[in-house]
Design an enzyme around this catalytic site. Sequence first.
Site, PDB file in Angstrom:
ATOM      1  CB  ALA A 290       4.552  -5.258  30.451  1.00 27.28           C
ATOM      2  N   PRO A 291       1.585  -4.391  29.476  1.00 25.54           N
ATOM      3  CG  PRO A 291      -0.594  -3.317  30.047  1.00 25.54           C
ATOM      4  CD  PRO A 291       0.623  -3.388  29.082  1.00 25.54           C
ATOM      5  N   GLY A 293      -2.117  -7.429  28.311  1.00 25.52           N
ATOM      6  CA  GLY A 293      -3.357  -7.342  27.672  1.00 25.52           C
ATOM      7  C   GLY A 293      -3.372  -8.526  26.604  1.00 25.52           C
ATOM      8  CE  LYS A 294      -1.559  -5.234  21.239  1.00 21.26           C
ATOM      9  NZ  LYS A 294      -0.842  -4.295  22.340  1.00 21.26           N
ATOM     10  CG  ASP A 311       8.190  -5.846  29.313  1.00 24.50           C
ATOM     11  OD1 ASP A 311       7.259  -5.581  28.419  1.00 24.50           O
ATOM     12  OD2 ASP A 311       8.621  -5.071  30.023  1.00 24.50           O
ATOM     13  CG  ASP A 337      17.675  -5.489  25.897  1.00 24.63           C
ATOM     14  OD1 ASP A 337      16.749  -5.229  24.894  1.00 24.63           O
ATOM     15  OD2 ASP A 337      18.306  -4.273  26.149  1.00 24.63           O
ATOM     16  CG  ASP A 355       2.708  -4.640  21.046  1.00 23.37           C
ATOM     17  OD1 ASP A 355       2.803  -3.555  20.335  1.00 23.37           O
ATOM     18  OD2 ASP A 355       1.737  -4.591  22.026  1.00 23.37           O
ATOM     19  CB  CYS A 408       0.228   1.979  20.102  1.00 24.42           C
ATOM     20  SG  CYS A 408       1.363   2.334  21.152  1.00 24.42           S
TER      21      CYS A 408
END
Length: 470
Positions: A290-291, A293-294, A311, A337, A355, A408
């Site tokens: 989520a969300p 984009g990748k 997710d 999870d 990610d 990130c």
Amino acid sequence: MADNPQADRQSRRRPDGQRGRPRRRPAGADHGGPPRSPEALVAEGLLQVVDHGRSLDSVLPELTARAQTAHRSVVQAMSYEVLRHYEPLAWWRDQLLDRPLNPRAAEVGMLLLVGLERLTGSKREPSRVVNAAVHAARELNHNWATGLVNAVLRRAVRQIEAGETPFDNAPPAVRARLPDWLFGMLANDWGEERTIALGEQLATHPPMTLRVNAAEQSVSAYLERLAEQSIEASATRHAPHGVALATPLDVERLPGFHQGEVSVQDEAAQLVVDLMDLSPGLRVLDACCAPGGKTLAMLDAQPAVQMTAVDIDVTRLARVQDNLERSGRYAELVCADLTSQSIEPPASFDRILADVPCSATGVIRRHPDIKRLRRPEDLDALVRRQREILERLWALLRPGGRLVYATCSILKRENDKQVESFLRDHPDAVAVPLDVDWGEPQVVGRQLFPQVDGHDGFYYAVLEKPVANG
């Protein structure tokens, strides 16, 4: 002298011609309701973030709903700017005060930050800024503080007009616009001078970057469409399908947005696609998706892969579904999870994107409340969770497959040190050198630092699981 002074005081005529004891002004009396001026609303919201630990994303809808329509964007922008520059504003405020504020006056403290930010970050006349802050103090039912707010802000105005630089003697963390604990961690990784520069970059306004769906059109063709609508933009430096807008705007103004021709995505996040080395028919897992984009970027680049997107949050998965439907793509969505649940038999996927949840220190300029909401002890828990997810995902990667680890974050503990530790414990994992022209090479992987008017801070490493001989 009156026989009964008490009765005499109560019978004095008020300025409005009515008799009786003047009544105390209720909060928001100037507007006949709860506080609605931008300054008062922002002070309330800051208190919710700083003292009550709420995210700015959760607070802003409540604030803007109470603001006048013309003030909603001001409330949002002001909230972000105060949080981006919170440390120097708070340091300056404390220097201007004759004595520390009582902790019970925390809302007044926030209002002073708003006033100082407006004095330095807006083009309003200083006298109007001061008056607006005094008015907001009354709205917030802090009549006792109007003199204090007036005195402190006028003292700041005199410093500005005299050309004084109040931050010359400020501690390095204040000049970096970072909380002490985070400044210490980053300085340990990158040195004090570089951390101050990083902090300044993290306090800038982030650009709005798009990813053009290459299956629909080229970047140059989309730039022409933007130009036809007088939207200034340019191609990104590293991402081959990226477009950077000169000024952020509502997605409703983007041509082809609802048809999936373009998505909002930072340039750093777009770089994952090439690292995944996708080809038709591969089984791909986007963990912590989520969300989405990748997920979408990978499917746009190679629609013929078999995509599974996972997710932990079912609500966030709904956003992934929305993104997929907007672009006409499909992925199997799974709510799980990954630290405790297995989703597939071992060795099931050819490609895995990990990610992982992280401190998000590379995107602080987009979410400046991170500086107020994170705590140093959070890092230990995050690093443990990242390792747990990495272990579970490694078991799902088939021999000959590739796993891309991404965060990130700009903290080494979450990035190359995490991957180094994993490699030491997994002789079957091989780090792949990244032959790219972006980021800075680390012991393992590459680190991108946030760039003014450029990409966010990100980290990438690529691991492969060789096919066993014999």
